[in-house]
Design an enzyme around this catalytic site. Structure first.
Site, PDB file in Angstrom:
ATOM      1  N   ASP A 109       6.610   1.266   4.922  1.00  0.00           N
ATOM      2  CA  ASP A 109       7.626   1.055   5.957  1.00  0.00           C
ATOM      3  C   ASP A 109       8.215  -0.339   5.943  1.00  0.00           C
ATOM      4  O   ASP A 109       7.686  -1.260   5.315  1.00  0.00           O
ATOM      5  CB  ASP A 109       6.999   1.257   7.333  1.00  0.00           C
ATOM      6  CG  ASP A 109       6.120   0.067   7.739  1.00  0.00           C
ATOM      7  OD1 ASP A 109       5.289  -0.365   6.909  1.00  0.00           O
ATOM      8  OD2 ASP A 109       6.277  -0.435   8.859  1.00  0.00           O
ATOM      9  N   GLU A 125      -5.054   3.169  -1.701  1.00  0.00           N
ATOM     10  CA  GLU A 125      -4.180   2.138  -1.124  1.00  0.00           C
ATOM     11  C   GLU A 125      -2.747   2.408  -1.547  1.00  0.00           C
ATOM     12  O   GLU A 125      -2.487   2.758  -2.704  1.00  0.00           O
ATOM     13  CB  GLU A 125      -4.581   0.751  -1.659  1.00  0.00           C
ATOM     14  CG  GLU A 125      -5.427  -0.083  -0.729  1.00  0.00           C
ATOM     15  CD  GLU A 125      -4.681  -0.665   0.460  1.00  0.00           C
ATOM     16  OE1 GLU A 125      -3.584  -0.186   0.808  1.00  0.00           O
ATOM     17  OE2 GLU A 125      -5.209  -1.609   1.055  1.00  0.00           O
ATOM     18  N   ASP A 126      -1.814   2.204  -0.639  1.00  0.00           N
ATOM     19  CA  ASP A 126      -0.402   2.313  -1.003  1.00  0.00           C
ATOM     20  C   ASP A 126       0.006   1.164  -1.927  1.00  0.00           C
ATOM     21  O   ASP A 126       0.589   1.371  -2.979  1.00  0.00           O
ATOM     22  CB  ASP A 126       0.471   2.346   0.261  1.00  0.00           C
ATOM     23  CG  ASP A 126       0.129   1.242   1.262  1.00  0.00           C
ATOM     24  OD1 ASP A 126      -0.805   0.446   1.008  1.00  0.00           O
ATOM     25  OD2 ASP A 126       0.786   1.171   2.316  1.00  0.00           O
ATOM     26  N   PHE A 134       9.944  -6.728  -1.760  1.00  0.00           N
ATOM     27  CA  PHE A 134       9.483  -5.900  -0.641  1.00  0.00           C
ATOM     28  C   PHE A 134      10.008  -4.481  -0.807  1.00  0.00           C
ATOM     29  O   PHE A 134      11.213  -4.263  -0.861  1.00  0.00           O
ATOM     30  CB  PHE A 134       9.943  -6.483   0.690  1.00  0.00           C
ATOM     31  CG  PHE A 134       9.246  -5.866   1.862  1.00  0.00           C
ATOM     32  CD1 PHE A 134       7.982  -6.281   2.226  1.00  0.00           C
ATOM     33  CD2 PHE A 134       9.849  -4.850   2.589  1.00  0.00           C
ATOM     34  CE1 PHE A 134       7.316  -5.689   3.296  1.00  0.00           C
ATOM     35  CE2 PHE A 134       9.195  -4.254   3.668  1.00  0.00           C
ATOM     36  CZ  PHE A 134       7.922  -4.691   4.010  1.00  0.00           C
ATOM     37  N   VAL A 135       9.071  -3.525  -0.893  1.00  0.00           N
ATOM     38  CA  VAL A 135       9.478  -2.145  -1.143  1.00  0.00           C
ATOM     39  C   VAL A 135       9.172  -1.248   0.056  1.00  0.00           C
ATOM     40  O   VAL A 135       8.269  -1.539   0.849  1.00  0.00           O
ATOM     41  CB  VAL A 135       8.800  -1.572  -2.415  1.00  0.00           C
ATOM     42  CG1 VAL A 135       9.292  -2.293  -3.659  1.00  0.00           C
ATOM     43  CG2 VAL A 135       7.276  -1.641  -2.322  1.00  0.00           C
ATOM     44  N   LYS A 139      -1.161   2.831   7.531  1.00  0.00           N
ATOM     45  CA  LYS A 139      -0.522   4.128   7.550  1.00  0.00           C
ATOM     46  C   LYS A 139       0.097   4.454   6.198  1.00  0.00           C
ATOM     47  O   LYS A 139       0.391   5.605   5.886  1.00  0.00           O
ATOM     48  CB  LYS A 139       0.608   4.138   8.601  1.00  0.00           C
ATOM     49  CG  LYS A 139       0.171   3.970  10.009  1.00  0.00           C
ATOM     50  CD  LYS A 139       1.424   3.969  10.907  1.00  0.00           C
ATOM     51  CE  LYS A 139       1.095   3.663  12.330  1.00  0.00           C
ATOM     52  NZ  LYS A 139       2.306   3.520  13.162  1.00  0.00           N
ATOM     53  N   GLY A 140       0.321   3.431   5.397  1.00  0.00           N
ATOM     54  CA  GLY A 140       1.141   3.580   4.196  1.00  0.00           C
ATOM     55  C   GLY A 140       0.661   4.601   3.185  1.00  0.00           C
ATOM     56  O   GLY A 140       1.451   5.104   2.400  1.00  0.00           O
ATOM     57  N   LYS A 146       1.236  -5.516  -7.052  1.00  0.00           N
ATOM     58  CA  LYS A 146       2.135  -6.646  -7.356  1.00  0.00           C
ATOM     59  C   LYS A 146       1.283  -7.770  -7.933  1.00  0.00           C
ATOM     60  O   LYS A 146       0.795  -8.634  -7.186  1.00  0.00           O
ATOM     61  CB  LYS A 146       2.784  -7.160  -6.073  1.00  0.00           C
ATOM     62  CG  LYS A 146       3.752  -6.232  -5.394  1.00  0.00           C
ATOM     63  CD  LYS A 146       4.346  -6.970  -4.191  1.00  0.00           C
ATOM     64  CE  LYS A 146       5.067  -6.057  -3.263  1.00  0.00           C
ATOM     65  NZ  LYS A 146       5.448  -6.728  -1.989  1.00  0.00           N
ATOM     66  N   ASP A 200      -0.936  -6.367  -2.596  1.00  0.00           N
ATOM     67  CA  ASP A 200      -0.005  -7.490  -2.711  1.00  0.00           C
ATOM     68  C   ASP A 200      -0.835  -8.757  -2.935  1.00  0.00           C
ATOM     69  O   ASP A 200      -1.250  -9.047  -4.057  1.00  0.00           O
ATOM     70  CB  ASP A 200       0.811  -7.506  -1.411  1.00  0.00           C
ATOM     71  CG  ASP A 200       1.920  -8.524  -1.370  1.00  0.00           C
ATOM     72  OD1 ASP A 200       2.288  -9.048  -2.412  1.00  0.00           O
ATOM     73  OD2 ASP A 200       2.430  -8.800  -0.269  1.00  0.00           O
ATOM     74  N   ARG A 260       9.405   5.293   5.965  1.00  0.00           N
ATOM     75  CA  ARG A 260       8.206   5.916   5.386  1.00  0.00           C
ATOM     76  C   ARG A 260       8.548   7.277   4.779  1.00  0.00           C
ATOM     77  O   ARG A 260       7.864   7.752   3.887  1.00  0.00           O
ATOM     78  CB  ARG A 260       7.127   6.134   6.462  1.00  0.00           C
ATOM     79  CG  ARG A 260       6.526   4.857   7.008  1.00  0.00           C
ATOM     80  CD  ARG A 260       5.269   5.186   7.807  1.00  0.00           C
ATOM     81  NE  ARG A 260       4.861   4.085   8.669  1.00  0.00           N
ATOM     82  CZ  ARG A 260       4.121   3.045   8.278  1.00  0.00           C
ATOM     83  NH1 ARG A 260       3.737   2.947   7.031  1.00  0.00           N
ATOM     84  NH2 ARG A 260       3.786   2.093   9.121  1.00  0.00           N
TER      85      ARG A 260
HETATM   86  P1  5GP Z   1      -2.162  -7.667   0.944  1.00  0.00           P
HETATM   87  O1  5GP Z   1      -3.272  -7.944   1.899  1.00  0.00           O
HETATM   88  O2  5GP Z   1      -2.599  -7.167  -0.394  1.00  0.00           O
HETATM   89  O3  5GP Z   1      -1.231  -8.853   0.829  1.00  0.00           O
HETATM   90  O4  5GP Z   1      -1.260  -6.579   1.616  1.00  0.00           O
HETATM   91  C1  5GP Z   1      -1.551  -5.239   1.626  1.00  0.00           C
HETATM   92  C2  5GP Z   1      -0.755  -4.515   2.691  1.00  0.00           C
HETATM   93  O5  5GP Z   1       0.483  -5.169   2.949  1.00  0.00           O
HETATM   94  C3  5GP Z   1      -0.361  -3.136   2.223  1.00  0.00           C
HETATM   95  O6  5GP Z   1      -1.350  -2.198   2.547  1.00  0.00           O
HETATM   96  C4  5GP Z   1       0.936  -2.911   2.956  1.00  0.00           C
HETATM   97  O7  5GP Z   1       0.676  -2.427   4.252  1.00  0.00           O
HETATM   98  C5  5GP Z   1       1.545  -4.276   3.083  1.00  0.00           C
HETATM   99  N1  5GP Z   1       2.541  -4.581   2.031  1.00  0.00           N
HETATM  100  C6  5GP Z   1       2.409  -5.430   0.984  1.00  0.00           C
HETATM  101  N2  5GP Z   1       3.511  -5.451   0.218  1.00  0.00           N
HETATM  102  C7  5GP Z   1       4.367  -4.582   0.804  1.00  0.00           C
HETATM  103  C8  5GP Z   1       5.692  -4.134   0.463  1.00  0.00           C
HETATM  104  O8  5GP Z   1       6.331  -4.528  -0.524  1.00  0.00           O
HETATM  105  N3  5GP Z   1       6.233  -3.206   1.309  1.00  0.00           N
HETATM  106  C9  5GP Z   1       5.588  -2.723   2.399  1.00  0.00           C
HETATM  107  N4  5GP Z   1       6.246  -1.818   3.135  1.00  0.00           N
HETATM  108  N5  5GP Z   1       4.352  -3.112   2.737  1.00  0.00           N
HETATM  109  C10 5GP Z   1       3.750  -4.031   1.944  1.00  0.00           C
END
Ligand code: 5GP
Length: 178
Positions: free
Chosen positions: A155, A95-96, A148-149, A39-40, A127, A99, A161
């Site tokens: 969210d 993508e929002d 964590f943002v 949803k981000g 990140k 990570d 959000r």
């Molecule tokens: P990844 O698979 O790259 O570790 O994670 C991607 C997803 O994790 C993002 O689409 C998001 O939903 C969530 N996510 C990763 N870091 C953060 C953060 O700092 N804050 C929030 N709210 N969601 C995050």
């Protein structure tokens, strides 16, 4: 509780002006599908699509890996698939945040099998120090530290959000997550 503002609304909007200009320069008048990862990304895709021309369409996909917690489980599943067939299309994933890279890596693998003409990625936030898998990012809004943002679509347990800025959540609150 919000600890501090990391990126202001004005900084986000200025960055989207820049990114939209790059996208327009790269794709010209070619039809482009913006594929927002729910949803981000709902706010970033709405702000981005209005900066692009008439040939832009929007679709959504939802991939889950986090639940209500802070860290990616690595167990990535498609919860809502696209509505359209992307074969032969130019697709830009919106993508929002990237990570560990696991969510995006998984999504890219699935989408490549559907034979789009091109498949690129715009991540509003990245990140780099948290990366576990290398994923190609074609457009990046901001590189941020491994905190964590929340806000501007992002969210914590479905809250925040609607913040206009991107903020760091205090450790006290985010450590309560399962
Ligand atoms: P990844 O698979 O790259 O570790 O994670 C991607 C997803 O994790 C993002 O689409 C998001 O939903 C969530 N996510 C990763 N870091 C953060 C953060 O700092 N804050 C929030 N709210 N969601 C995050």
């Amino acid at each position: 509780m919000i600890q501090s503002i990391l990126i202001s609304e004005a900084q986000i909007q200025a960055k989207l002006d820049e990114i939209a200009e790059q996208i327009r320069a790269d794709y010209g008048d070619r039809p482009l599908l913006l594929l927002a990862v729910l949803k981000g990304s709902f706010l970033v895709v709405s702000d981005l699509c209005r900066r692009l021309g008439d040939n832009v369409t929007v679709d959504f996909v939802q991939v889950s890996s986090y639940g209500n917690g802070r860290k990616s489980s690595g167990n990535v599943q498609i919860r809502k698939d696209l509505d359209i067939n992307i074969e032969g299309l130019d697709v830009l994933i919106v993508e929002d945040i990237v990570d560990s890279g696991q969510t995006l890596d998984h999504l890219l693998q699935i989408l490549r099998t559907r034979n789009p003409n091109s498949l690129k990625v715009f991540a509003l936030l990245s990140k780099p120090t948290a990366r576990v898998l290398h994923v190609p990012l074609d457009y990046v809004g901001f590189e941020i530290p491994d905190a964590f943002v929340v806000g501007y679509g992002l969210d914590f347990a479905e809250r925040y959000r609607n913040l206009r800025d991107i903020a760091v959540l205090s450790e006290d609150e985010s450590s309560l997550a399962p």
